[in-house]
Design a protein around this motif. Structure first.
Motif, PDB file in Angstrom:
ATOM      1  N   VAL A 292       0.818  -1.216   0.000  1.00 52.13           N
ATOM      2  CA  VAL A 292       0.000   0.000   0.000  1.00 52.13           C
ATOM      3  C   VAL A 292       0.852   1.267   0.000  1.00 52.13           C
ATOM      4  O   VAL A 292       0.596   2.192  -0.810  1.00 52.13           O
TER       5      VAL A 292
ATOM      6  N   LYS B  96       2.164   1.800  -3.463  1.00 50.72           N
ATOM      7  CA  LYS B  96       1.138   2.287  -4.376  1.00 50.72           C
ATOM      8  C   LYS B  96       0.948   3.792  -4.237  1.00 50.72           C
ATOM      9  O   LYS B  96       0.816   4.528  -5.228  1.00 50.72           O
ATOM     10  N   ILE B  97       0.922   4.260  -3.000  1.00 51.32           N
ATOM     11  CA  ILE B  97       0.727   5.694  -2.756  1.00 51.32           C
ATOM     12  C   ILE B  97       1.929   6.489  -3.251  1.00 51.32           C
ATOM     13  O   ILE B  97       1.778   7.563  -3.857  1.00 51.32           O
ATOM     14  N   TRP B  98       3.120   5.976  -3.013  1.00 51.83           N
ATOM     15  CA  TRP B  98       4.334   6.711  -3.384  1.00 51.83           C
ATOM     16  C   TRP B  98       4.506   6.777  -4.900  1.00 51.83           C
ATOM     17  O   TRP B  98       4.770   7.851  -5.459  1.00 51.83           O
ATOM     18  N   THR B  99       4.366   5.649  -5.585  1.00 51.13           N
ATOM     19  CA  THR B  99       4.571   5.639  -7.036  1.00 51.13           C
ATOM     20  C   THR B  99       3.424   6.308  -7.786  1.00 51.13           C
ATOM     21  O   THR B  99       3.634   6.942  -8.831  1.00 51.13           O
ATOM     22  N   ASP B 100       2.190   6.166  -7.294  1.00 46.48           N
ATOM     23  CA  ASP B 100       1.022   6.845  -7.860  1.00 46.48           C
ATOM     24  C   ASP B 100       0.890   6.582  -9.364  1.00 46.48           C
ATOM     25  O   ASP B 100       0.648   7.489 -10.159  1.00 46.48           O
ATOM     26  N   ARG B 101       1.049   5.327  -9.747  1.00 47.75           N
ATOM     27  CA  ARG B 101       0.998   5.002 -11.172  1.00 47.75           C
ATOM     28  C   ARG B 101      -0.449   4.854 -11.631  1.00 47.75           C
ATOM     29  O   ARG B 101      -1.248   4.163 -10.997  1.00 47.75           O
TER      30      ARG B 101
ATOM     31  N   SER C 151      -5.271   5.921  -9.828  1.00 44.30           N
ATOM     32  CA  SER C 151      -3.831   5.724  -9.668  1.00 44.30           C
ATOM     33  C   SER C 151      -3.592   4.752  -8.512  1.00 44.30           C
ATOM     34  O   SER C 151      -4.525   4.337  -7.826  1.00 44.30           O
ATOM     35  N   GLY C 152      -2.331   4.411  -8.335  1.00 43.32           N
ATOM     36  CA  GLY C 152      -1.992   3.480  -7.264  1.00 43.32           C
ATOM     37  C   GLY C 152      -2.040   2.033  -7.703  1.00 43.32           C
ATOM     38  O   GLY C 152      -2.454   1.168  -6.929  1.00 43.32           O
ATOM     39  N   TYR C 153      -1.564   1.750  -8.916  1.00 41.90           N
ATOM     40  CA  TYR C 153      -1.614   0.387  -9.443  1.00 41.90           C
ATOM     41  C   TYR C 153      -0.279  -0.352  -9.310  1.00 41.90           C
ATOM     42  O   TYR C 153      -0.204  -1.528  -9.656  1.00 41.90           O
TER      43      TYR C 153
ATOM     44  N   HIS D 191      -3.903  -4.548 -14.516  1.00 47.05           N
ATOM     45  CA  HIS D 191      -2.540  -4.109 -14.200  1.00 47.05           C
ATOM     46  C   HIS D 191      -1.686  -4.100 -15.453  1.00 47.05           C
ATOM     47  O   HIS D 191      -1.923  -4.857 -16.397  1.00 47.05           O
TER      48      HIS D 191
ATOM     49  N   ASP E 297       3.706  -3.911 -13.347  1.00 45.03           N
ATOM     50  CA  ASP E 297       3.125  -4.022 -12.010  1.00 45.03           C
ATOM     51  C   ASP E 297       3.226  -5.445 -11.502  1.00 45.03           C
ATOM     52  O   ASP E 297       3.535  -5.699 -10.327  1.00 45.03           O
TER      53      ASP E 297
END
Length: 274
Positions: free
Chosen positions: A160, A163-168, A178-180, A234, A238
Motif C-alpha cells: 500500500v 502504491k501511494i508513493w509511485t502513484d501510477r 492511480s496506485g496500481y 494491471h 506491475d
C-alpha cells in the motif's frame, strides 16, 4: 656422503610420509598413528545459514545472496523506471496493448489472487503443517504457521505505501485512477501459494509429489498474473515488480524458518574426545 643411486627416493623403514596411510593402517592421509583426529571433518555440523565451506548440498552464503539480490535489484530497477517515467514504461505499454483482452477468463484467473481465494488456501496449508509438526514432536512446531501468517499480514503493509508513493495510473481499460504499482493481487497470490508450497514440500513423501506441488504453485501464480494483465487490471511491470518483491520476502521467510526452526545443536565440546 650423498646418495648417488639413480632413480626416485625410496621409503625407509620406520618412516611415515604425510600422504601415506598410518603406521598401523588407519587410512588417515595426514596421521602416522591409528588415533582418529579429535575434530574430524565429517563430524562438523553444517552452519544453519549455509556459510561457505559447509558440507554439500547446503547452499553457501554467496548463493543465497545471489538469489536474494537479483530480485531485489530488479524490483529497484522497475520501481525507478515507474517513478521517473523511464523508457521501460513505453515497452510496458506496448506489451499491455498486445495482451489486453477483457473477458471472463481473465477475470476468473485474476480472482485467484484475491484474499477471498488465496487466504483460505494458505490457512488450510498452515493448519495442516502445524498439525503434522505438532504430531511428530518437531521443535518449535508453531514457527512455520506464525511466520507464514506474519508474512501474509506484511504484504499490504509493504504494497500500500508503494502504491501511494509511485502513484501510477492504470491501463486505459480501467476507470481513471492511480496506485496500481505494484500489483497487490499478484503479491497476495505469490506469498499465499508460495508460503504454502514452501512448508508443504518437506512433508511430501516422493519427488513426483514435490514436483507436482511446485508446478501447481507456479500455475496458480502465473495464472493470476496473466489474468490481471489480460483483463487490463494491471500493467505487466506491475505484475513483474510483485514477482520480485515476493521472491525477496519468500527467501527471507525460508531463511528465518531454517535458522530458528531447528533444535539447538548440542555442545560439541561436551562430547568425549577420542
Amino acid at each position: 656422503m650423498g646418495d648417488a643411486r639413480p632413480g626416485p627416493p625410496q621409503l625407509r623403514p620406520g618412516r611415515a610420509l604425510a600422504h601415506t596411510t598410518g603406521a598401523s593402517g588407519s587410512g588417515s592421509p595426514h596421521r602416522s598413528d591409528s588415533r582418529p583426529p579429535q575434530t574430524p571433518r565429517g563430524g562438523r555440523r553444517p552452519d544453519l545459514i549455509g556459510r561457505p565451506g559447509t558440507t554439500p548440498p547446503v547452499p553457501g552464503r554467496p548463493a543465497f545472496l545471489l538469489l536474494l539480490g537479483i530480485p531485489a535489484l530488479l524490483f529497484a530497477l522497475i520501481t525507478w523506471q515507474v517513478v521517473e517515467d523511464g523508457p521501460l514504461l513505453r515497452a510496458d505499454a506496448r506489451l499491455s496493448r498486445a495482451l489486453v483482452h477483457p473477458d471472463r477468463l481473465g477475470g476468473t484467473l485474476s480472482d485467484l489472487g484475491s484474499v477471498q481465494v488465496a487466504l483460505p488456501v494458505l490457512v488450510a496449508a498452515l493448519a495442516y503443517v502445524t498439525w503434522r509438526h505438532r504430531r511428530s514432536g518437531t521443535d518449535r512446531w508453531w514457527l512455520p504457521a506464525t511466520a507464514g501468517a506474519l508474512l501474509m499480514a506484511l504484504v499490504p503493509v509493504i504494497v500500500v505505501p508503494l502504491k501511494i508513493w509511485t502513484d501510477r495510473p492504470g491501463t486505459p481499460v480501467v476507470p481513471p485512477a492511480s496506485g496500481y504499482f505494484p500489483s497487490g493481487h499478484t503479491a497476495t497470490a505469490a506469498i499465499a501459494y508460495g508460503t504454502a508450497t514452501l512448508f508443504l514440500l518437506p512433508l511430501l513423501p516422493t519427488p513426483r509429489l514435490r514436483r507436482a506441488l511446485l508446478l501447481l504453485c507456479a500455475l496458480l501464480v502465473l495464472g493470476t498474473s496473466y489474468g490481471l494483465i489480460r483483463r487490463g487490471y494491471h500493467w505487466p511491470l506491475d505484475v513483474a515488480a510483485s514477482w520480485c518483491l515476493s521472491a525477496v520476502l519468500l527467501q527471507l521467510l525460508a531463511l528465518t524458518v531454517r535458522r530458528y526452526g531447528r533444535k539447538p545443536a548440542q555442545d560439541e565440546s561436551s562430547q568425549p574426545v577420542a
